[in-house]
Design a protein around this motif. Structure first.
Motif, PDB file in Angstrom:
ATOM      1  N   THR A  72       0.972  -1.085  -0.057  1.00 10.87           N
ATOM      2  CA  THR A  72       0.108   0.046  -0.078  1.00 10.87           C
ATOM      3  C   THR A  72       0.926   1.197  -0.096  1.00 10.87           C
ATOM      4  O   THR A  72       2.074   1.202   0.325  1.00 10.87           O
ATOM      5  CB  THR A  72      -0.874   0.068   1.264  1.00 10.87           C
ATOM      6  OG1 THR A  72      -1.903   1.100   1.257  1.00 10.87           O
ATOM      7  CG2 THR A  72      -0.226   0.096   2.535  1.00 10.87           C
ATOM      8  N   THR A  73       0.317   2.368  -0.358  1.00 10.99           N
ATOM      9  CA  THR A  73       1.236   3.544  -0.198  1.00 10.99           C
ATOM     10  C   THR A  73       0.428   4.428   0.688  1.00 10.99           C
ATOM     11  O   THR A  73      -0.633   4.040   1.313  1.00 10.99           O
ATOM     12  CB  THR A  73       0.772   4.512  -1.729  1.00 10.99           C
ATOM     13  OG1 THR A  73      -0.540   4.921  -1.625  1.00 10.99           O
ATOM     14  CG2 THR A  73       0.948   3.537  -2.914  1.00 10.99           C
ATOM     15  N   ASP A  74       1.108   5.458   1.191  1.00  9.94           N
ATOM     16  CA  ASP A  74       0.610   6.487   1.993  1.00  9.94           C
ATOM     17  C   ASP A  74      -0.574   7.230   1.459  1.00  9.94           C
ATOM     18  O   ASP A  74      -0.714   7.232  -0.039  1.00  9.94           O
ATOM     19  CB  ASP A  74       1.753   7.647   2.484  1.00  9.94           C
ATOM     20  CG  ASP A  74       3.038   6.914   3.151  1.00  9.94           C
ATOM     21  OD1 ASP A  74       2.709   6.123   3.632  1.00  9.94           O
ATOM     22  OD2 ASP A  74       4.143   7.438   3.048  1.00  9.94           O
ATOM     23  N   THR A  75      -1.228   8.043   2.132  1.00 11.86           N
ATOM     24  CA  THR A  75      -2.440   8.902   1.595  1.00 11.86           C
ATOM     25  C   THR A  75      -1.814   9.984   0.731  1.00 11.86           C
ATOM     26  O   THR A  75      -0.984  10.709   1.384  1.00 11.86           O
ATOM     27  CB  THR A  75      -3.396   9.180   2.678  1.00 11.86           C
ATOM     28  OG1 THR A  75      -3.843   7.983   3.286  1.00 11.86           O
ATOM     29  CG2 THR A  75      -4.331   9.821   2.163  1.00 11.86           C
ATOM     30  N   VAL A  76      -2.357  10.227  -0.458  1.00 10.11           N
ATOM     31  CA  VAL A  76      -1.803  11.617  -1.197  1.00 10.11           C
ATOM     32  C   VAL A  76      -2.995  12.099  -1.716  1.00 10.11           C
ATOM     33  O   VAL A  76      -4.460  11.790  -1.480  1.00 10.11           O
ATOM     34  CB  VAL A  76      -0.911  11.238  -2.445  1.00 10.11           C
ATOM     35  CG1 VAL A  76       0.233  10.606  -1.830  1.00 10.11           C
ATOM     36  CG2 VAL A  76      -1.933  10.053  -3.175  1.00 10.11           C
ATOM     37  N   PRO A  77      -2.917  13.527  -1.947  1.00 12.08           N
ATOM     38  CA  PRO A  77      -4.281  14.337  -2.221  1.00 12.08           C
ATOM     39  C   PRO A  77      -4.927  13.870  -3.280  1.00 12.08           C
ATOM     40  O   PRO A  77      -6.123  14.045  -3.560  1.00 12.08           O
ATOM     41  CB  PRO A  77      -3.271  15.547  -2.305  1.00 12.08           C
ATOM     42  CG  PRO A  77      -2.091  15.576  -1.834  1.00 12.08           C
ATOM     43  CD  PRO A  77      -1.515  14.129  -1.969  1.00 12.08           C
ATOM     44  N   THR A  78      -4.059  13.178  -4.638  1.00 14.90           N
ATOM     45  CA  THR A  78      -5.024  13.016  -5.777  1.00 14.90           C
ATOM     46  C   THR A  78      -4.709  11.705  -6.237  1.00 14.90           C
ATOM     47  O   THR A  78      -3.697  11.158  -6.054  1.00 14.90           O
ATOM     48  CB  THR A  78      -4.606  14.007  -6.840  1.00 14.90           C
ATOM     49  OG1 THR A  78      -3.360  13.951  -7.174  1.00 14.90           O
ATOM     50  CG2 THR A  78      -4.658  15.546  -6.500  1.00 14.90           C
ATOM     51  N   LEU A  79      -5.606  11.118  -7.085  1.00 13.10           N
ATOM     52  CA  LEU A  79      -5.285   9.854  -7.895  1.00 13.10           C
ATOM     53  C   LEU A  79      -4.184   9.757  -8.749  1.00 13.10           C
ATOM     54  O   LEU A  79      -3.441   8.980  -8.775  1.00 13.10           O
ATOM     55  CB  LEU A  79      -6.708   9.396  -8.508  1.00 13.10           C
ATOM     56  CG  LEU A  79      -7.820   9.011  -7.619  1.00 13.10           C
ATOM     57  CD1 LEU A  79      -8.945   8.858  -8.656  1.00 13.10           C
ATOM     58  CD2 LEU A  79      -7.653   7.661  -6.878  1.00 13.10           C
ATOM     59  N   GLY A  80      -3.756  10.840  -9.316  1.00  6.49           N
ATOM     60  CA  GLY A  80      -2.951  11.041 -10.248  1.00  6.49           C
ATOM     61  C   GLY A  80      -1.484  10.723  -9.835  1.00  6.49           C
ATOM     62  O   GLY A  80      -0.590  10.211 -10.311  1.00  6.49           O
ATOM     63  N   MET A  81      -1.400  11.363  -8.460  1.00  5.57           N
ATOM     64  CA  MET A  81      -0.130  10.827  -7.798  1.00  5.57           C
ATOM     65  C   MET A  81       0.350   9.640  -7.369  1.00  5.57           C
ATOM     66  O   MET A  81       1.271   9.208  -7.220  1.00  5.57           O
ATOM     67  CB  MET A  81      -0.108  11.997  -6.451  1.00  5.57           C
ATOM     68  CG  MET A  81      -0.161  13.169  -6.680  1.00  5.57           C
ATOM     69  SD  MET A  81      -0.548  14.317  -5.207  1.00  5.57           S
ATOM     70  CE  MET A  81       1.265  14.219  -4.408  1.00  5.57           C
TER      71      MET A  81
END
Length: 109
Positions: free
Chosen positions: A76-85
């Motif tokens: 999993t990734t960390d939470t980011v502001p946008t889907l594109g990231m």
């Protein structure tokens, strides 16, 4: 009946030249899924052996103000502001998994 112009989609593995015409019937051996970013992800027959072990998904975290990507394998990734990231992070995880012979052999077994 007019035929549709070709709409080519490429394998997500860099330097793989495989592509298919999305406006034609789905070709044998190709796998695809809506990706964690702005576009769908496709794997050619050569690179799709581990696909069932590595399926992208996203989850929204409104309290944290963003989204995270996750994989069927538990990554999993960390939470980011946008889907594109998320797309780059997911591809950094997925491409090595789809191109490692040991993983591919395990998926077929």
């Amino acid at each position: 009946m007019k035929s549709l112009p070709p709409v080519f989609r490429s394998c997500l593995v860099p330097r793989c030249g495989a592509a298919f015409d999305w406006s034609s019937p789905w070709p044998a051996g190709w796998r695809g899924i809506a990706g964690p970013g702005a576009r769908a992800l496709y794997a050619c027959p050569e690179h799709s052996a581990a696909w069932d072990l590595h399926r992208p998904a996203t989850r929204r975290y409104p309290d944290e103000g963003g989204v995270a990507a996750m994989c069927a394998c538990g990554w999993t990734t960390d939470t980011v502001p946008t889907l594109g990231m998320l797309e780059t992070a997911f591809l950094e995880h997925l491409v090595p998994e789809l191109t490692t012979p040991v993983v591919a052999a395990h998926a077929l077994g």
